[in-house]
Design a protein around this motif. Structure first.
Motif: not given
Length: 1111
Positions: A864-879
């Motif tokens: 829900l962060s701004t960085s994720f919305a803009t495509g500048t950060v990723f985390s594999g926790s959702f896997l």
């Protein structure tokens, strides 16, 4: 042992004499004198030994060495005897314990007599106790001789027990009478009960050993404390000469101790002496601490043994799954959240957790909250007995959870593979879904004889998917966020602060869903069905999977061409918000719903009964086929396809540049020294439009598998000229270990250094890169989860601090309202495009601060962060959610692997592991299938072929127009608003477009994405991502690249594209194959880049003209 004692007329026992204070003192002082005198003797002996040792060094050493050797051998044998490692030693240890308990029982018998009385030798128990103590003296002597440190041995608890109980026995022999005294200390020998039980093999489990230890501590404490109370209360205080004594039995003393321990204090039995009351004061404090810990733990052991060691009861008609592996609070919480959300309110599958350790209190609370769905059984998947207890043979599937935060990834994978082997050996038909952390460990699972892709066995590889997502984010800005959002579930309500957040959060509601399509779609082409679903049902159909027939075609296809006709029982893949919506595609009836324009009115009709039966039989694939559950490509023999397509005469491709599967570009093995860059030679390797990957690892770090990052960037549906250079910055020791998996991929370079040093960043010309990926460091044991991302956060800070002045926009760059790199036009500087990987999603607030993004939604999650919305950060926790997805619908996981991994197959991994590459594969059509795959791209509304679509004021108009005219499937938007670029997934049909919007599209391989009505822009558009056309000489791409001739000045592309692994459907009339084949054949060794560039540009112009004419 009890004997009748005749009494005289006065009622006194015969053989009993009154013990005076002097006699009592003699018994007690014998113990204290022995203890302290022995201690002094030991200290004095130690001093004398040291002095003697110094004196002996001045004379001959031979006799001293012989004596020392004899003493050492003798002591070693005694130690072996006392350690119970031999049968004689075990018998000796058990005998000492049994005799100690016998001596304690004699004390219990004698305690019935008054404490002030002394027993004469007429009591038969006294000689027996004397014999026991004589044996204890012998055992004490053996222990004394075997002890290395005599003083330390003297202070040991067993030594103190012997010193205070054995000397009084010999005093009693001299005085011909016996007194109870301190014989109660024999109760401390009960502490050896766990060791005796282990020698007798009476305790075999950890719980039984733990219980025996707790029981021994409690009993020995009670009996010893009761013995002291019994002594002082019956004797009275010495300074009062026993005037305040009271007659109290040993049983009453135990009663007083237990009442004191429980803090009840009934008051019927109390201590009257000062010594007794003082002891009770200290014993109360100690017992509160001691028994508050031990007694509840003993009860818990009994309760857990009955609660978690029982077998799971299988109920007829009740479905259940078994979950094993990493059973912790975090893993169980994530699994339950994702497993139960798939069919909320309709869960009829119970979850049986098989844990190797009893659950903690927090984990027990979670199980109680989900007690309707969960059951915990203590055991191990490596033991057939425990597998039988959870009835694995009756389970729907067995899911194995991995721990991605462990310090040793390889050990975690091997342990889980052993669990799979145990389960398959126990019951070969059990379906297994396993999480694997390292990609190179996947190869062991298909080698298990009973492993079955068709049976539903599946592998979820964290490294493969994580690096694949990041790789796609490097190819297309925002695509990493776009794909991740389709698999992330958001249940919390959000109040957007900015207008752009409203659009982004609405897009997060969409997910990848599957549904069998109506039989009325049979015979229609995919574009026709997709358009009908979009217009009439508001559904976005992106891919299909045909069901096998007798001579059938079976496989997953993303945006197939118009030549693909749908059959009955076709499975459709949708981007939608709920399963209820996609059911419309199943209920659709041409007779009843052709005039219906409200999607909600499309329901099951009664005009006919649709029965979807799954056909069985062999599925013979055309060219290359995706196995139903494998997620990988398996090459089959070529046979006539049901689609009615045949391979026509197409100009040959340069097969030597592709691997044997036709899925990836390859080259001959390149030596590591030929790709190493030097900071001093920056002028010789001016990269442009390249990918920079920052690596953190050393010679001892676990391999992260960089091959999974490179493979999507080297997919074969790119031409060789479209490939972007990849530059790794990191430790040479680490990259040298990874290089044997990367040496067959072209255009890869290594700069030894660190991304934390700005000099290394400038050396790879990071100012001109298309994307900089900061990969998380290999698994390290951190003191806090927050520190797991220290390196990546610091590197992001270093890269983000670099200020790059905006240059004059060239004709090859998109003309839009954006400023430098999508930021405000008022800014004279731009940011370097960066994609950061975080192991711990909660560290997102550090990235938000580094990016200057003030907390729009404080405390929110990464997604829900701004960085994720803009495509500048990723985390594999959702896997973690993919484990439940693979169980319910492995087709969704298959689509994800197709989109992310770039076409990785089990056969390809087999070739890569053995370093076998074939320049010309056996099947020519296989290569065509690998290169004619669909691409995902990011197209501008004004600078690409989408500008020809009219009208295109709304997303619905753009979707229908692009699909009808050029076969491009629009999926979402990448929009600039409020000075932020963000992703919009599946906009509504009436969503209004902005001129600056970029569109996520599924682009057919043969489609040219440049404007057709602009001759000025046609040429640059056609050479998107081509090799730079400069005056420098070009090296042979089949030979190992060197540093010196590299001079990269690639034109910035208008289209960011990536490939998606689909089942190849070859079209004999696609001229683009001829173009690609011609382009590959135009490069010859010895020609300059300028000459090759002129020939390529001429050929492109001719082919583009022919292509537009054919349209």
């Amino acid at each position: 042992m009890f004997q009748f004692r005749p009494q005289n007329g006065s009622g006194e026992d015969m053989g009993k004499t009154s013990c005076t204070i002097e006699i009592q003192a003699a018994f007690i002082l014998s113990s204290f004198v022995t203890f302290f005198s022995g201690l002094l003797i030991l200290f004095f002996s130690r001093l004398c030994w040291r002095a003697l040792k110094k004196w002996a060094n001045l004379f001959s050493h031979r006799r001293h060495l012989k004596r020392h050797h004899f003493h050492g051998v003798f002591r070693d044998r005694i130690e072996m005897l006392l350690s119970a490692q031999t049968f004689v030693g075990q018998v000796l240890v058990i005998l000492v314990f049994v005799l100690s308990i016998g001596s304690l029982i004699i004390y219990f018998i004698n305690s019935t007599d008054p404490v002030r009385s002394c027993s004469s030798y007429q009591d038969k128990t006294i000689p027996i106790d004397l014999t026991f103590n004589a044996f204890f003296s012998f055992y004490f002597g053996l222990r004394f001789l075997a002890a290395d440190d005599k003083v330390k041995f003297w202070w040991q608890m067993n030594s103190i027990v012997d010193i205070f109980t054995i000397p009084p026995t010999f005093i009693s022999y001299y005085l011909k009478s016996n007194w109870l005294g301190l014989r109660f200390l024999r109760a401390l020998r009960l502490l050896e009960l766990p060791q005796i039980l282990q020698i007798l093999r009476a305790t075999r489990t950890s719980n039984s050993v733990k219980f025996s230890k707790l029981l021994a501590i409690v009993l020995s404490t009670w009996f010893t404390a009761a013995g002291f109370i019994h002594l002082v209360e019956n004797s009275g205080d010495p300074w009062l000469k026993g005037r305040n004594s009271q007659n109290i039995s040993y049983f009453e003393s135990i009663y007083l101790v237990m009442a004191t321990t429980s803090t009840v204090g009934f008051g019927d039995v109390v201590a009257k002496t000062a010594l007794g009351r003082t002891f009770i004061m200290f014993f109360t404090l100690g017992s509160l601490i001691l028994f508050a810990n031990y007694v509840p733990e003993m009860v818990e052991l009994f309760a857990n043994k009955r609660k978690y060691t029982s077998s799971y009861e299988v109920l007829k008609g009740k479905k259940f799954i078994v979950v094993c592996g990493n059973i912790t609070v975090d893993s169980v919480t994530a699994f339950l959240r994702n497993f139960l959300r798939h069919k909320s309110g309709e869960i009829n599958t119970e979850i049986v957790f098989l844990g190797e350790a009893p659950p903690s209190l927090e984990l027990e609370t979670i199980f109680k909250c989900y007690m309707a769905y969960t059951t915990f059984v203590s055991g191990s998947a490596l033991k057939w007995e425990d597998l039988r207890r959870v009835a694995v043979e009756s389970a729907e599937a067995c899911l194995i959870i991995a721990n991605p935060f462990c310090s040793d990834l390889h050990a975690e994978d091997t342990s889980n593979i052993m669990r799979v082997l145990s389960i398959k050996n126990y019951h070969p038909q059990t379906r297994v879904i396993i999480q694997i952390l390292q990609s190179h460990n996947k190869v062991f699972l298909p080698k298990i004889p009973t492993w079955s892709w068709i049976g539903g066995d599946n592998i979820i590889c964290f490294a493969e998917l994580t690096l694949g997502f990041i790789s796609q984010g490097c190819l297309v800005p925002g695509l990493c966020t776009f794909l991740t959002s389709l698999f992330v579930e958001q249940n919390r309500k959000i109040s957007p602060k900015w207008p752009w957040q409203k659009y982004f959060f609405n897009g997060l509601k969409n997910k990848i869903l599957t549904q069998r399509l109506s039989d009325d779609f049979a015979g229609m082409s995919f574009p026709e069905v997709s358009r009908l679903c979009f217009v009439k049902m508001h559904l976005l159909l992106i891919a299909i999977k045909q069901k096998p027939t007798v001579h059938g075609y079976c496989g997953l296809v993303l945006n197939p061409s118009a030549q693909v006709k749908l059959h009955k029982n076709t499975l459709g893949f949708f981007i939608a918000e709920s399963a209820k919506e996609v059911r419309r595609a199943f209920f659709y009836c041409t007779s009843c719903h052709s005039d219906v324009h409200v999607p909600e009115l499309i329901e099951e009709c009664s005009c006919k009964h649709k029965s979807h039966r799954f056909t069985t039989g062999n599925c013979t694939s055309y060219l290359a086929v995706l196995s139903p559950a494998s997620g990988g490509m398996s090459l089959k023999r070529q046979c006539p396809s049901e689609l009615g397509q045949e391979v026509a005469d197409i100009s040959p491709l340069d097969f030597s540049q592709l691997d044997s599967t036709g899925m990836f570009h390859w080259c001959k093995a390149t030596a590591l020294e030929n790709v190493i860059l030097k900071r001093s030679d920056k002028s010789k390797h001016e990269f442009q439009n390249h990918v920079v990957a920052c690596i953190f690892g050393d010679a001892h770090s676990t391999l992260m598998g960089l091959r999974n990052f490179v493979m999507p960037l080297r997919a074969s549906n790119y031409t060789r000229q479209e490939l972007k250079d990849i530059v790794f910055i990191g430790s040479l020791d680490y990259l040298q270990r990874e290089w044997r998996f990367l040496r067959n991929f072209p255009q890869i370079y290594i700069l030894p250094g660190s991304a934390l040093y700005s000099g290394d960043l400038h050396a790879v010309n990071i100012e001109e890169c298309s994307m900089c990926a900061v990969l998380s460091s290999p698994s390290k044991s951190a003191s806090s989860p927050t520190l797991a991302d220290t390196d990546t956060i610091m590197a992001t800070l270093a890269i983000g601090s670099l200020k790059i002045r905006c240059h004059t926009q060239t004709t090859s760059e998109p003309q839009s309202s954006r400023g430098c790199n999508g930021y405000s036009e008022k800014s004279d500087y731009r940011r370097i495009p960066i994609l950061t990987e975080l192991k711990n999603p909660s560290n997102i607030h550090f990235i938000e601060q580094l990016g200057g993004m003030e907390g729009d939604l404080s405390g929110t999650s990464l997604h829900l962060s701004t960085s994720f919305a803009t495509g500048t950060v990723f985390s594999g926790s959702f896997l973690d959610s993919l484990l439940a997805t693979a169980f319910y619908n492995y087709h969704v996981l298959e689509l994800l692997q197709m989109l992310v991994t770039g076409g990785i197959s089990s056969q390809l991994e087999h070739h890569l592991d053995k370093d076998k590459f074939s320049g010309v594969p056996k099947s020519y059509s296989t290569i065509l299938s690998g290169t004619t795959r669909c691409k995902l791209g990011l197209l501008s509304l004004n600078q690409t072929i989408l500008s020809d679509v009219q009208p295109r004021k709304t997303f619905g108009q753009l979707f229908c127009g692009s699909l009808d005219s050029i076969g491009i499937l629009c999926l979402g938007l990448y929009r600039m608003m409020d000075e932020e670029e963000f992703v919009i997934i599946r906009p509504a049909n009436d969503f209004k477009l902005l001129p600056s919007d970029l569109v996520f599209c599924a682009i057919p391989f043969s489609t040219s994405c440049c404007k057709q009505n602009s001759s000025s822009s046609q040429l640059p558009c056609e050479i998107i991502n081509l090799a730079p056309l400069t005056s420098k000489t070009l090296i042979d791409i089949n030979k190992p690249p060197t540093v010196n001739p590299v001079n990269q000045t690639t034109t910035q592309p208008l289209v960011h594209s990536l490939e998606s692994k689909i089942i190849p459907v070859s079209d004999s009339k696609q001229p683009v194959l001829t173009q690609n084949g011609s382009l590959s054949s135009q490069i010859h060794l010895g020609k300059t880049v300028e000459e090759n560039g002129e020939e390529n540009m001429k050929e492109i112009s001719k082919n583009a003209f022919a292509n537009s004419k054919s349209r």
